[in-house]
Design a protein around this motif. Structure first.
Motif, mmCIF file in Angstrom:
data_model
loop_
_atom_site.group_PDB
_atom_site.id
_atom_site.type_symbol
_atom_site.label_atom_id
_atom_site.label_comp_id
_atom_site.label_asym_id
_atom_site.label_seq_id
_atom_site.Cartn_x
_atom_site.Cartn_y
_atom_site.Cartn_z
ATOM 1 N N LEU A 95 0.696 -1.368 -0.129
ATOM 2 C CA LEU A 95 0.046 -0.015 0.051
ATOM 3 C C LEU A 95 0.734 1.275 0.000
ATOM 4 N N CYS A 96 1.928 1.189 0.511
ATOM 5 C CA CYS A 96 2.782 2.349 0.430
ATOM 6 C C CYS A 96 3.955 2.718 -0.534
ATOM 7 N N GLU A 97 4.578 1.491 -0.698
ATOM 8 C CA GLU A 97 5.716 1.553 -1.658
ATOM 9 C C GLU A 97 5.302 2.258 -2.994
ATOM 10 N N GLY A 98 6.180 3.089 -3.693
ATOM 11 C CA GLY A 98 5.943 3.985 -4.756
ATOM 12 C C GLY A 98 6.583 3.610 -6.090
ATOM 13 N N GLU A 120 2.293 -4.288 -11.986
ATOM 14 C CA GLU A 120 1.908 -3.902 -13.044
ATOM 15 C C GLU A 120 1.368 -2.479 -13.049
ATOM 16 N N ALA A 121 1.843 -1.481 -13.718
ATOM 17 C CA ALA A 121 1.240 -0.218 -14.106
ATOM 18 C C ALA A 121 0.100 0.084 -14.038
ATOM 19 N N GLY A 122 -0.653 0.993 -13.172
ATOM 20 C CA GLY A 122 -1.987 1.200 -13.219
ATOM 21 C C GLY A 122 -2.982 0.031 -12.895
ATOM 22 N N THR A 164 -2.166 8.954 4.991
ATOM 23 C CA THR A 164 -0.853 8.320 5.574
ATOM 24 C C THR A 164 -0.573 7.296 4.465
ATOM 25 N N LEU A 165 -1.298 6.457 3.979
ATOM 26 C CA LEU A 165 -0.945 5.438 3.263
ATOM 27 C C LEU A 165 -0.637 5.764 1.700
ATOM 28 N N THR A 166 -0.768 7.077 1.283
ATOM 29 C CA THR A 166 -0.501 7.711 -0.184
ATOM 30 C C THR A 166 0.383 8.597 -0.123
ATOM 31 N N LYS A 167 1.326 8.697 0.664
ATOM 32 C CA LYS A 167 2.350 9.917 0.673
ATOM 33 C C LYS A 167 3.346 9.564 -0.274
ATOM 34 N N GLU A 168 3.913 8.370 -0.584
ATOM 35 C CA GLU A 168 4.883 8.063 -1.579
ATOM 36 C C GLU A 168 4.403 7.532 -2.909
ATOM 37 N N CYS A 169 3.101 6.854 -2.766
ATOM 38 C CA CYS A 169 2.615 6.500 -4.235
ATOM 39 C C CYS A 169 0.962 7.076 -4.137
ATOM 40 N N HIS A 170 0.812 8.089 -4.701
ATOM 41 C CA HIS A 170 -0.470 8.879 -4.725
ATOM 42 C C HIS A 170 -1.637 8.259 -5.357
ATOM 43 N N LEU A 216 -2.526 6.449 -14.777
ATOM 44 C CA LEU A 216 -2.275 5.235 -14.497
ATOM 45 C C LEU A 216 -1.473 4.402 -15.053
ATOM 46 N N MET A 217 -0.586 5.077 -15.965
ATOM 47 C CA MET A 217 0.833 4.634 -16.460
ATOM 48 C C MET A 217 1.892 4.237 -15.543
ATOM 49 N N ASN A 218 1.562 4.833 -14.318
ATOM 50 C CA ASN A 218 2.463 4.676 -13.113
ATOM 51 C C ASN A 218 1.973 3.668 -12.239
ATOM 52 N N ARG A 219 2.905 3.245 -10.977
ATOM 53 C CA ARG A 219 2.352 2.402 -10.097
ATOM 54 C C ARG A 219 1.345 3.014 -9.460
ATOM 55 N N VAL A 220 0.251 2.061 -8.933
ATOM 56 C CA VAL A 220 -1.057 2.718 -8.406
ATOM 57 C C VAL A 220 -1.294 1.642 -7.101
ATOM 58 N N ASN A 221 -1.305 1.998 -6.015
ATOM 59 C CA ASN A 221 -1.724 1.359 -4.922
ATOM 60 C C ASN A 221 -3.170 1.368 -4.657
ATOM 61 N N ILE A 222 -3.678 2.378 -4.533
ATOM 62 C CA ILE A 222 -5.047 2.860 -4.208
ATOM 63 C C ILE A 222 -5.670 3.756 -5.207
#
Length: 284
Positions: A122-125, A133-135, A158-164, A182-188
């Motif tokens: 959830l946090c790593e970006g 997979e991106a997006g 607080t979970l989306t500071k590094e990976c928006h 969505l071409m980048n990493r997305v956790n949430i």
């Protein structure tokens, strides 16, 4: 949406699998038998049998009962016994009663769902080629409106500071802009049913990492929610049947109903008993 819109291509394994009324396999198996000699004496008696779940009392959870009752009501169908067996209590994520339903405590619910791997998922970006997979988010929030989507994201700030987190709704946001994000990493990610489905349709939003589908069932001032507001409700079930049901059945996805579940939503399957002793389960 402009000339920059990507061409829609169909990839193997991404073909939507319909469920419910659009699935030819779910057509009614109940056929009324005709017998010229006994037709006048044939009587059909209706019984109700509770759908079994995985809990200790062999009764379906409140979340499962509510979800199934809303599905049947919105789609005008009655699920067959085979379809009911495929949707179990384990498909639903229990929301800790101790934490309550405060939006600002939402991230604690999400952390519990991922256990020890919550920070990694959830946090790593950093985008890892060939592994992440991106997006493709790990958590997807589906809400009835853009404002509600934003409010729920605040609870996971607080979970989306590094990976928006990515906002997936149409209000003040162009689809080309969302495709770019969505071409980048997305956790949430959080959005509304119609825009989420459109982004999946054009293969901008991926589902390979999706583990938790959070459905916002809080009611608005008029008493409507994601599963009861007419147009939004229909858009959600269309999205669910095409893209989420198969993942749920396979055990790759869990649903979290976030919000108070109304009382009195008992779900019961119906069976019919014929006068000559034959019994068949009513299918959708």
């Amino acid at each position: 949406m402009g000339s920059g819109k990507p061409e829609k291509t169909q990839k193997p394994g991404r073909t939507p699998k319909p469920f419910g009324p659009n699935n030819p396999k779910s057509q009614s198996k109940f056929k009324k038998k005709t017998n010229t000699k006994n037709t006048a004496n044939r009587q059909i008696k209706t019984k109700t049998t509770s759908v079994t779940g995985n809990n200790k009392n062999n009764q379906p959870s409140q979340q499962l009962r509510y979800f199934l009752s809303q599905f049947e009501s919105a789609n005008g169908v009655q699920l067959s016994s085979l379809e009911l067996e495929s949707i179990k209590d384990s498909c639903f994520l229990d929301v800790s009663q101790e934490l309550g339903q405060d939006v600002m405590k939402l991230e604690k619910h999400i952390k519990e769902a991922f256990g020890a791997k919550w920070k990694e998922e959830l946090c790593e970006g950093k985008h890892i080629e060939g592994k992440i997979e991106a997006g493709s988010p790990a958590v997807l929030v589906v809400a009835p409106s853009a404002l509600r989507s934003i409010e729920l994201l605040r609870g996971m700030r607080t979970l989306t500071k590094e990976c928006h987190a990515v906002k997936l709704f149409s209000k003040h946001m162009k689809i080309d802009e969302q495709v770019s994000l969505l071409m980048n990493r997305v956790n949430i990610a959080s959005g509304t049913p119609s825009r989420i489905k459109k982004l999946i349709d054009i293969e901008a939003l991926g589902l390979s990492r999706l583990s938790v589908l959070l459905l916002d069932i809080h009611t608005d001032v008029k008493g409507y929610s994601l599963l009861t507001l007419p147009q939004v409700r229909d858009e959600f079930w269309d999205l669910y049947k095409n893209y989420f049901h198969q993942q749920l059945v396979k055990g790759d996805l869990r649903i979290c109903l976030y919000g108070p579940i109304p009382n009195g939503n008992e779900f019961k399957g119906k069976s019919v008993e014929l006068a000559d002793g034959d019994r068949e389960q009513l299918d959708s």
